[in-house]
Design a protein around this motif. Structure first.
Motif, PDB file in Angstrom:
ATOM      1  N   ARG A   1       3.615  -6.433  -2.928  1.00  0.00           N
ATOM      2  CA  ARG A   1       2.991  -5.421  -2.558  1.00  0.00           C
ATOM      3  C   ARG A   1       2.803  -4.335  -3.384  1.00  0.00           C
ATOM      4  N   ASP A   2       3.983  -3.904  -4.029  1.00  0.00           N
ATOM      5  CA  ASP A   2       3.823  -3.004  -4.859  1.00  0.00           C
ATOM      6  C   ASP A   2       2.791  -3.071  -6.291  1.00  0.00           C
ATOM      7  N   ALA A   3       2.723  -4.452  -6.511  1.00  0.00           N
ATOM      8  CA  ALA A   3       1.896  -4.793  -7.650  1.00  0.00           C
ATOM      9  C   ALA A   3       0.619  -4.430  -7.043  1.00  0.00           C
ATOM     10  N   LEU A   4       0.219  -4.984  -5.997  1.00  0.00           N
ATOM     11  CA  LEU A   4      -1.351  -4.999  -5.474  1.00  0.00           C
ATOM     12  C   LEU A   4      -1.592  -3.549  -5.255  1.00  0.00           C
ATOM     13  N   HIS A   5      -0.773  -2.686  -4.758  1.00  0.00           N
ATOM     14  CA  HIS A   5      -0.780  -1.340  -4.402  1.00  0.00           C
ATOM     15  C   HIS A   5      -1.272  -0.394  -5.821  1.00  0.00           C
ATOM     16  N   GLU A   6      -0.503  -0.867  -6.911  1.00  0.00           N
ATOM     17  CA  GLU A   6      -0.755  -0.243  -8.001  1.00  0.00           C
ATOM     18  C   GLU A   6      -2.139  -0.703  -8.620  1.00  0.00           C
ATOM     19  N   LEU A   7      -2.482  -1.771  -8.268  1.00  0.00           N
ATOM     20  CA  LEU A   7      -3.975  -2.307  -8.642  1.00  0.00           C
ATOM     21  C   LEU A   7      -5.048  -1.503  -7.937  1.00  0.00           C
ATOM     22  N   ARG A   8      -4.947  -1.392  -6.614  1.00  0.00           N
ATOM     23  CA  ARG A   8      -5.887  -0.863  -5.837  1.00  0.00           C
ATOM     24  C   ARG A   8      -5.127   0.036  -4.811  1.00  0.00           C
ATOM     25  N   PRO A   9      -4.848   1.437  -5.235  1.00  0.00           N
ATOM     26  CA  PRO A   9      -3.994   2.183  -4.458  1.00  0.00           C
ATOM     27  C   PRO A   9      -4.804   2.598  -3.017  1.00  0.00           C
ATOM     28  N   ASP A  10      -5.986   2.468  -2.845  1.00  0.00           N
ATOM     29  CA  ASP A  10      -6.590   2.915  -1.642  1.00  0.00           C
ATOM     30  C   ASP A  10      -6.851   1.649  -0.482  1.00  0.00           C
ATOM     31  N   ALA A  11      -6.105   0.371  -1.039  1.00  0.00           N
ATOM     32  CA  ALA A  11      -6.380  -0.785  -0.104  1.00  0.00           C
ATOM     33  C   ALA A  11      -5.008  -0.864   0.766  1.00  0.00           C
ATOM     34  N   ARG A  12      -5.350  -1.157   2.048  1.00  0.00           N
ATOM     35  CA  ARG A  12      -4.302  -1.256   2.904  1.00  0.00           C
ATOM     36  C   ARG A  12      -3.795  -2.698   3.050  1.00  0.00           C
ATOM     37  N   PHE A  13      -2.728  -2.998   3.897  1.00  0.00           N
ATOM     38  CA  PHE A  13      -2.303  -4.231   4.024  1.00  0.00           C
ATOM     39  C   PHE A  13      -2.697  -4.506   5.384  1.00  0.00           C
ATOM     40  N   ILE A  14      -3.062  -6.032   5.460  1.00  0.00           N
ATOM     41  CA  ILE A  14      -3.261  -6.318   6.930  1.00  0.00           C
ATOM     42  C   ILE A  14      -2.039  -6.931   7.490  1.00  0.00           C
ATOM     43  N   ASP A  15      -1.377  -6.411   8.700  1.00  0.00           N
ATOM     44  CA  ASP A  15      -0.346  -6.936   9.199  1.00  0.00           C
ATOM     45  C   ASP A  15      -0.296  -7.004  10.960  1.00  0.00           C
ATOM     46  N   GLY A  16       0.580  -7.647  11.695  1.00  0.00           N
ATOM     47  CA  GLY A  16       0.624  -7.441  12.882  1.00  0.00           C
ATOM     48  C   GLY A  16      -0.687  -7.908  13.883  1.00  0.00           C
ATOM     49  N   ASP A  17      -1.072  -7.173  14.521  1.00  0.00           N
ATOM     50  CA  ASP A  17      -2.497  -7.464  15.468  1.00  0.00           C
ATOM     51  C   ASP A  17      -3.619  -7.413  14.578  1.00  0.00           C
ATOM     52  N   LEU A  18      -3.564  -6.767  13.237  1.00  0.00           N
ATOM     53  CA  LEU A  18      -4.871  -6.903  12.442  1.00  0.00           C
ATOM     54  C   LEU A  18      -4.942  -8.156  11.991  1.00  0.00           C
ATOM     55  N   GLU A  19      -4.228  -9.149  12.041  1.00  0.00           N
ATOM     56  CA  GLU A  19      -4.311 -10.374  11.422  1.00  0.00           C
ATOM     57  C   GLU A  19      -5.297 -11.383  12.533  1.00  0.00           C
ATOM     58  N   THR A  20      -5.392 -10.690  13.502  1.00  0.00           N
ATOM     59  CA  THR A  20      -6.056 -11.577  14.601  1.00  0.00           C
ATOM     60  C   THR A  20      -6.988 -11.085  15.369  1.00  0.00           C
TER      61      THR A  20
END
Length: 264
Positions: free
Chosen positions: A54-73
């Motif tokens: 996740r750190d590597a992906l955040h460094e690549l695109r700092p404004d992108a958020r991660f899908i977790d929990g209820d957002l998976e469905t």
């Protein structure tokens, strides 16, 4: 923020590194003896692969958020960038010494999957796709199968997660119905692998009830960019958060939707 070949290459490198960490703890002789061991090793896999991902992906695109929990469905907001990732897709296979596991990463922009990478360390396989630029496996372009009849098609389904009780009857009825129409019906986990086979033309269609987004996001783009169709089971437009998904080569997909409607 532009998505280009360099973005795809960077995400592929991140997935490859995470996959290598999983490979380092993989054994084809693994055989868990009870639920405690299975859960312990699966949790280890998640942690091993997630280390730095996740750190590597955040460094690549700092404004992108991660899908977790209820957002998976559930449906995503109409705007914004989101990473849909599975650190150890198919971890249950890894735990049992099987080869069908890997790292899945998809970038969703304004509710459309725009970039997909799947890394399967066993076989040294890297699948990539960028919207409008095709699907690729280790640099070779992928194309869905050209079959035009369901009765010669290999199709499949599977659980998105364990203990999804509300899906049991749907899965059972759909398999029973499809057995009367398709050449061969498979039931397998995880979701990504039949979708990879469809993108590569080795399999023809796949459907699932109550999918989780990290399990289908990458595959959906790989299939559409390989010339396949991605919809809901009733044939409507698919978007992240939809409660069903149906994918396949064009002619077989149309027949799949028709048959599933009969068995609903």
């Amino acid at each position: 923020m532009e998505i280009n070949d360099q973005t795809v290459a960077a995400v592929a490198a991140i997935a490859k590194n995470a996959g290598q960490r999983l490979l380092d703890v993989f054994s084809p002789d693994a055989r868990p003896v009870d639920r405690d061991e299975l859960q312990r090793v699966a949790a280890r896999n998640e942690q091993v692969s997630a280390d730095g991902l996740r750190d590597a992906l955040h460094e690549l695109r700092p404004d992108a958020r991660f899908i977790d929990g209820d957002l998976e469905t559930t449906a995503l907001p109409d705007s914004g960038e989101w990473w849909a990732i599975d650190n150890a897709e198919g971890s249950v296979n890894h735990v049992h010494g099987l080869a069908e596991w890997g790292v899945s990463i998809a970038l969703i922009v304004d509710r459309r999957v725009e970039l997909a990478v799947f890394r399967q360390p066993i076989g040294d396989l890297t699948y990539t796709a960028r919207r409008g630029f095709g699907s690729w496996l280790n640099g070779s372009r992928l194309t869905v199968a050209q079959k035009n009849d369901l009765d010669i098609a290999i199709v499949g389904t599977g659980q998105a997660e364990a203990r999804q009780v509300a899906t049991y009857a749907h899965i059972g009825r759909s398999i029973e119905t499809m057995l009367e129409h398709a050449f061969l019906v498979r039931a397998t986990v995880p979701s990504t692998f039949p979708m990879l086979l469809i993108a590569a033309g080795n399999m023809d269609a796949f459907w699932q009830y109550e999918p989780v987004l990290p399990g289908v996001a990458a595959g959906s783009l790989l299939i559409s960019e390989a010339g396949g169709l991605v919809t809901t089971i009733d044939g409507g437009p698919w978007a992240p958060g939809a409660s069903t998904i149906a994918v396949g080569s064009p002619a077989v997909h149309a027949a799949l939707i028709s048959v599933l409607a009969v068995g609903a």
